[in-house]
Design a protein around this motif. Structure first.
Motif, PDB file in Angstrom:
ATOM      1  N   HIS A   5       0.866  -1.187   0.000  1.00  0.00           N
ATOM      2  CA  HIS A   5       0.000   0.000   0.000  1.00  0.00           C
ATOM      3  C   HIS A   5       0.900   1.234   0.000  1.00  0.00           C
ATOM      4  N   ALA A  46      -9.324  -0.596  -0.585  1.00  0.00           N
ATOM      5  CA  ALA A  46      -8.381  -1.062  -1.609  1.00  0.00           C
ATOM      6  C   ALA A  46      -7.748  -2.374  -1.162  1.00  0.00           C
ATOM      7  N   GLY A  49      -1.799  -2.055  -3.512  1.00  0.00           N
ATOM      8  CA  GLY A  49      -1.274  -1.049  -4.430  1.00  0.00           C
ATOM      9  C   GLY A  49      -0.343  -1.669  -5.433  1.00  0.00           C
ATOM     10  N   TYR A  51      -0.426   2.673  -5.927  1.00  0.00           N
ATOM     11  CA  TYR A  51      -1.464   3.604  -6.352  1.00  0.00           C
ATOM     12  C   TYR A  51      -0.856   4.808  -7.054  1.00  0.00           C
ATOM     13  N   ILE A  66      -7.432   8.783  -6.809  1.00  0.00           N
ATOM     14  CA  ILE A  66      -6.559   7.672  -6.438  1.00  0.00           C
ATOM     15  C   ILE A  66      -6.927   6.472  -7.303  1.00  0.00           C
ATOM     16  N   GLY A  68      -5.531   2.384  -8.485  1.00  0.00           N
ATOM     17  CA  GLY A  68      -4.633   1.260  -8.268  1.00  0.00           C
ATOM     18  C   GLY A  68      -5.192   0.055  -8.980  1.00  0.00           C
TER      19      GLY A  68
END
Length: 155
Positions: A5, A46, A49, A51, A66, A68
């Motif tokens: 992430h 989420a 990632g 991202y 954002i 990803g």
């Protein structure tokens, strides 16, 4: 296993945000570099990632687009609650750079302590404004606050 992430890239929508001077453009590039180099950035919902983050202005608010793998979301924030700390941080940064040009070490240290305090305050405010939307550590919040200041700084 999910991917880390973190932010892998950041873009600023020049068409919707204030035009930067050469100095401010440099500050933006440095802030982006620092943020991408080291961050912990977990958007709510989420899976993993990395991202991308695109900053733009929508109706006088800061938009965080954002994206990803299998994830895309936009959060739009009013910066009105942060206006004072952003303005004060810009002013104390100017004082700090002036102090570096001719003040005593103790005067520079005093101004720097105030600068760091405002920086921390701004980072906490930004982190709070993104609570429930994006989770980040203190250092990521500090770097993101630096970028927000560079984005909204006028020449």
């Amino acid at each position: 296993m999910s991917a880390p992430h973190k932010l892998s890239s950041i873009e600023i929508d020049a068409a919707t945000l204030p035009a930067p001077t050469a100095e401010i453009e440099h500050q933006r590039r440095v802030a982006i570099f620092d943020l991408v180099e080291a961050n912990s950035f977990t958007p709510e919902g989420a899976e993993g990632g990395p991202y991308t983050l695109r900053l733009s202005s929508q109706d006088n608010r800061l938009a965080f687009d954002i994206a990803g793998p299998d994830f895309a979301r936009t959060h739009v924030l009013s910066l009105s609650p942060m206006k004072t700390v952003i303005r004060d941080y810009a002013l104390i940064c100017e004082s700090y750079y002036e102090a570096l040009r001719g003040s005593s070490p103790s005067q520079i240290e005093s101004v720097d302590m105030g600068r760091r305090g405002l920086h921390n305050e701004g980072a906490e405010l930004l982190k709070g404004r993104l609570e429930g939307k994006v989770e980040m550590d203190k250092e990521t919040a500090r770097r993101l606050f630096t970028l927000v200041c560079a984005v909204y700084r006028r020449g």
